[in-house]
Design a protein around this motif. Structure first.
Motif, PDB file in Angstrom:
ATOM      1  N   GLU A  85      32.851  41.185  36.167  1.00  0.00           N
ATOM      2  CA  GLU A  85      33.399  41.484  37.493  1.00  0.00           C
ATOM      3  C   GLU A  85      32.400  41.038  38.549  1.00  0.00           C
ATOM      4  O   GLU A  85      31.295  41.586  38.638  1.00  0.00           O
ATOM      5  CB  GLU A  85      33.677  42.982  37.628  1.00  0.00           C
ATOM      6  CG  GLU A  85      34.312  43.343  38.965  1.00  0.00           C
ATOM      7  CD  GLU A  85      34.635  44.825  39.053  1.00  0.00           C
ATOM      8  OE1 GLU A  85      35.040  45.291  40.113  1.00  0.00           O
ATOM      9  OE2 GLU A  85      34.456  45.518  38.028  1.00  0.00           O
ATOM     10  N   PRO A  86      32.712  40.018  39.340  1.00  0.00           N
ATOM     11  CA  PRO A  86      31.762  39.518  40.341  1.00  0.00           C
ATOM     12  C   PRO A  86      31.497  40.556  41.424  1.00  0.00           C
ATOM     13  O   PRO A  86      32.370  41.362  41.767  1.00  0.00           O
ATOM     14  CB  PRO A  86      32.471  38.281  40.903  1.00  0.00           C
ATOM     15  CG  PRO A  86      33.924  38.501  40.636  1.00  0.00           C
ATOM     16  CD  PRO A  86      33.991  39.285  39.356  1.00  0.00           C
ATOM     17  N   MET A 143      35.253  34.224  48.047  1.00  0.00           N
ATOM     18  CA  MET A 143      35.752  33.947  46.700  1.00  0.00           C
ATOM     19  C   MET A 143      35.819  35.220  45.868  1.00  0.00           C
ATOM     20  O   MET A 143      36.770  35.427  45.103  1.00  0.00           O
ATOM     21  CB  MET A 143      34.855  32.907  46.021  1.00  0.00           C
ATOM     22  CG  MET A 143      34.923  31.520  46.639  1.00  0.00           C
ATOM     23  SD  MET A 143      33.714  30.397  45.911  1.00  0.00           S
ATOM     24  CE  MET A 143      34.229  30.416  44.203  1.00  0.00           C
ATOM     25  N   VAL A 144      34.798  36.100  45.992  1.00  0.00           N
ATOM     26  CA  VAL A 144      34.813  37.363  45.241  1.00  0.00           C
ATOM     27  C   VAL A 144      35.989  38.216  45.680  1.00  0.00           C
ATOM     28  O   VAL A 144      36.680  38.828  44.843  1.00  0.00           O
ATOM     29  CB  VAL A 144      33.477  38.108  45.443  1.00  0.00           C
ATOM     30  CG1 VAL A 144      33.552  39.514  44.852  1.00  0.00           C
ATOM     31  CG2 VAL A 144      32.345  37.335  44.782  1.00  0.00           C
ATOM     32  N   ASP A 145      36.238  38.274  47.007  1.00  0.00           N
ATOM     33  CA  ASP A 145      37.392  39.028  47.491  1.00  0.00           C
ATOM     34  C   ASP A 145      38.690  38.455  46.940  1.00  0.00           C
ATOM     35  O   ASP A 145      39.601  39.201  46.542  1.00  0.00           O
ATOM     36  CB  ASP A 145      37.422  39.009  49.023  1.00  0.00           C
ATOM     37  CG  ASP A 145      36.308  39.872  49.619  1.00  0.00           C
ATOM     38  OD1 ASP A 145      35.840  40.793  48.933  1.00  0.00           O
ATOM     39  OD2 ASP A 145      35.908  39.600  50.774  1.00  0.00           O
ATOM     40  N   ALA A 146      38.768  37.104  46.904  1.00  0.00           N
ATOM     41  CA  ALA A 146      39.977  36.474  46.381  1.00  0.00           C
ATOM     42  C   ALA A 146      40.158  36.772  44.894  1.00  0.00           C
ATOM     43  O   ALA A 146      41.271  37.040  44.425  1.00  0.00           O
ATOM     44  CB  ALA A 146      39.925  34.964  46.615  1.00  0.00           C
ATOM     45  N   VAL A 147      39.043  36.748  44.138  1.00  0.00           N
ATOM     46  CA  VAL A 147      39.124  37.057  42.709  1.00  0.00           C
ATOM     47  C   VAL A 147      39.553  38.504  42.491  1.00  0.00           C
ATOM     48  O   VAL A 147      40.381  38.809  41.618  1.00  0.00           O
ATOM     49  CB  VAL A 147      37.767  36.780  42.030  1.00  0.00           C
ATOM     50  CG1 VAL A 147      37.746  37.329  40.611  1.00  0.00           C
ATOM     51  CG2 VAL A 147      37.487  35.279  42.003  1.00  0.00           C
ATOM     52  N   ALA A 148      38.989  39.418  43.305  1.00  0.00           N
ATOM     53  CA  ALA A 148      39.372  40.827  43.169  1.00  0.00           C
ATOM     54  C   ALA A 148      40.853  41.030  43.511  1.00  0.00           C
ATOM     55  O   ALA A 148      41.571  41.767  42.821  1.00  0.00           O
ATOM     56  CB  ALA A 148      38.495  41.685  44.077  1.00  0.00           C
ATOM     57  N   ASP A 150      43.680  42.297  40.915  1.00  0.00           N
ATOM     58  CA  ASP A 150      44.552  43.429  41.199  1.00  0.00           C
ATOM     59  C   ASP A 150      46.025  43.026  41.086  1.00  0.00           C
ATOM     60  O   ASP A 150      46.843  43.766  40.538  1.00  0.00           O
ATOM     61  CB  ASP A 150      44.248  43.956  42.609  1.00  0.00           C
ATOM     62  CG  ASP A 150      45.060  45.193  42.938  1.00  0.00           C
ATOM     63  OD1 ASP A 150      44.892  46.217  42.252  1.00  0.00           O
ATOM     64  OD2 ASP A 150      45.883  45.133  43.886  1.00  0.00           O
ATOM     65  N   ALA A 151      46.347  41.830  41.610  1.00  0.00           N
ATOM     66  CA  ALA A 151      47.723  41.340  41.496  1.00  0.00           C
ATOM     67  C   ALA A 151      48.112  41.132  40.039  1.00  0.00           C
ATOM     68  O   ALA A 151      49.246  41.421  39.632  1.00  0.00           O
ATOM     69  CB  ALA A 151      47.877  40.045  42.282  1.00  0.00           C
ATOM     70  N   GLU A 152      47.160  40.623  39.226  1.00  0.00           N
ATOM     71  CA  GLU A 152      47.453  40.420  37.808  1.00  0.00           C
ATOM     72  C   GLU A 152      47.675  41.744  37.093  1.00  0.00           C
ATOM     73  O   GLU A 152      48.517  41.837  36.188  1.00  0.00           O
ATOM     74  CB  GLU A 152      46.314  39.642  37.155  1.00  0.00           C
ATOM     75  CG  GLU A 152      46.268  38.174  37.567  1.00  0.00           C
ATOM     76  CD  GLU A 152      45.100  37.454  36.939  1.00  0.00           C
ATOM     77  OE1 GLU A 152      44.197  38.141  36.397  1.00  0.00           O
ATOM     78  OE2 GLU A 152      45.069  36.211  37.017  1.00  0.00           O
ATOM     79  N   ARG A 153      46.901  42.769  37.485  1.00  0.00           N
ATOM     80  CA  ARG A 153      47.121  44.083  36.865  1.00  0.00           C
ATOM     81  C   ARG A 153      48.510  44.630  37.207  1.00  0.00           C
ATOM     82  O   ARG A 153      49.212  45.163  36.333  1.00  0.00           O
ATOM     83  CB  ARG A 153      46.026  45.059  37.328  1.00  0.00           C
ATOM     84  CG  ARG A 153      44.681  44.861  36.666  1.00  0.00           C
ATOM     85  CD  ARG A 153      43.763  46.033  36.915  1.00  0.00           C
ATOM     86  NE  ARG A 153      43.398  46.148  38.326  1.00  0.00           N
ATOM     87  CZ  ARG A 153      42.333  45.575  38.859  1.00  0.00           C
ATOM     88  NH1 ARG A 153      41.524  44.851  38.104  1.00  0.00           N
ATOM     89  NH2 ARG A 153      42.063  45.734  40.135  1.00  0.00           N
TER      90      ARG A 153
END
Length: 476
Positions: free
Chosen positions: A211-212, A237-242, A246-249
């Motif tokens: 988790e970045p 980028m970290v915000d986008a990954v988070a 969350d969207a994937e969950r």
């Protein structure tokens, strides 16, 4: 070189800067030493010229008269001068090269040849401190009243100049070493401080543990420099990954419910389809109770149909995977399938072309349950695609190569979405049934192949199972 390449950037950059400073210092030192050498050579040449010119004026008449004592006396008085102490030896010869006098008569006797002394001597314009010999030899003509009347040979002591040059060299080396050391240390501290955001960024990227983490806002450089933009871009980028995680969950949770719905739909689909045929069998038993052969045939159909429903429930309990140790496939299974789709054929007034080229009393070494499901789903889809008054066909053939089943219909070409469900493992698009994807999953589970073609206005789907264990004769 490999070890140098593995060093961190905060060390490689100061080392590179130090190497460049050493190079610059070496070039600058060389220029200083050359300038010092030019100054020393000019001083030596000026002293030698004054010495020669003074002796030429003072010794000219005595050399013409070959007055050895006057020449020696003049040389003796000249050697006692202040700056002339650099001249450790002066020899005067006549125009024939015979020595008239010397400041050191024991070394150079009177009336000897001057050529022995002049072997390593140079002219005045070539006189230079070469850095290796502390004694220089000079040979110049003695000119009086415009004509050469003799020769003057001199030896100059330049050891002090060489010492001065060596002292300058050592001072330059020591100064350069101190400057390089100080500047390298200062550069290391400054570059390490400048690269601190990069070090922090590398640590944040390598210590994420799946988790970045955001770049600390307090460590982001001020202004709008490259490192500041890099840190802000990394945080974005970290915000986008988070956000994506969350969207994937949320999507996974949604897919779980969708999968549950699909499972329920598949289960209802697989149970509802055989029920029509089973109900027809019960109606036949009620209608012809006095005909034992009809009752027996209908009872057998009921038995096989109920066993098929049992297999379907087992599939559901076993995560939608059939038990491959089920009973082997027989020609009677195809007869059951024909009876099961007969209500749909009658309802749509379809023309049914049925050809099963499997000998009686033989079995195919494939589980009957999954093959029945495959064929039933393909037949139901073919009936739906053909529409009222269409044509549906089935050809099943078992030979030395294996079992081949082809289902045809006279309907339009199969849509792209349906082909994707049948021919690929791509995610299912919203809408549509699960029958074709179930056909693909079951066929893949039995190591079979599916092919699709359109020929003579017919849509043809062929399922092929290569012979792995072969067919065996059924034992009565």
């Amino acid at each position: 070189m490999r070890t140098l390449g593995q060093l961190p950037l905060s060390i490689k950059l100061p080392l590179l800067a130090a190497a460049m400073m050493v190079l610059v210092g070496a070039v600058a030192s060389q220029q200083v030493l050359r300038a010092l050498a030019r100054v020393q050579d000019a001083r030596v040449q000026e002293l030698a010229q004054m010495h020669v010119e003074g002796l030429s004026v003072a010794l000219g008449p005595f050399v013409l008269r070959r007055d050895n004592w006057e020449v020696y006396d003049t040389l003796d008085r000249a050697s006692k001068g202040g700056e002339d102490q650099r001249m450790i030896l002066t020899v005067v010869a006549d125009d024939r090269g015979r020595v008239l006098a010397a400041t050191d008569p024991r070394r150079v006797p009177m009336d000897s040849e001057i050529d022995d002394l002049a072997q390593n001597a140079v002219a005045l314009e070539n006189l230079t401190v070469d850095g290796s010999n502390p004694v220089l030899r000079l040979l110049t003509p003695l000119v009086y009243q415009g004509r050469a009347v003799g020769q003057i040979a001199s030896e100059l002591d330049v050891s002090d100049l060489l010492s001065e040059r060596r002292g300058a060299l050592m001072s330059l080396i020591l100064g350069n070493a101190l400057a390089v050391s100080f500047l390298s240390l200062a550069g290391f501290v400054a570059i390490r401080k400048m690269l601190r955001p990069v070090t922090t960024l590398a640590r944040q990227m390598t210590e994420t543990q799946g988790e970045p983490h955001l770049f600390p806002a307090a460590e982001i450089p001020r202004g709008d420099g490259e490192l500041a933009r890099l840190a802000r871009t990394y945080n974005a980028m970290v915000d986008a990954v988070a956000t994506k995680a969350d969207a994937e969950r949320r999507l996974a949770e949604r897919e779980r419910f969708v999968a549950l719905g699909r499972l329920s739909s598949s289960l209802a689909h697989e149970i509802n389809n055989p029920l029509g045929g089973l109900l027809n069998a019960t109606d036949t038993i009620r209608s012809y109770p006095d005909r034992p052969e009809v009752v027996r045939q209908s009872a057998d159909l009921l038995d096989r149909g109920l066993r098929h429903l049992r297999d379907v429930t087992r599939v559901t309990l076993d995560q939608n995977r059939l038990d491959h140790e089920d009973r082997p496939l027989t020609p009677e299974d195809f007869e059951d399938l024909k009876l099961l789709i007969q209500p749909e054929v009658s309802r749509l007034a379809l023309a049914l072309d049925w050809s099963v080229l499997i000998p009686k009393k033989t079995s195919v070494d494939l589980a009957a349950g999954p093959v029945r499901q495959i064929v039933l789903n393909l037949l139901l889809n073919a009936c739906m695609a053909s529409g009222n008054g269409g044509k549906v066909g089935l050809t099943a053939q078992n030979n030395a190569c294996g079992l081949s089943i082809e289902v045809t219909n006279s309907g339009p070409e199969m849509p792209e979405a349906a082909l994707g469900r049948l021919m690929t493992d791509a995610p299912l698009s919203p809408g549509g049934g699960v029958g074709l994807r179930l056909v693909r999953d079951l066929t893949t589970g039995l190591c079979g192949r599916i092919s699709y073609r359109r020929i003579d206005g017919l849509t043809c789907v062929r399922v092929t199972f290569d012979r792995a264990r072969g067919a065996t004769d059924a034992q009565e």
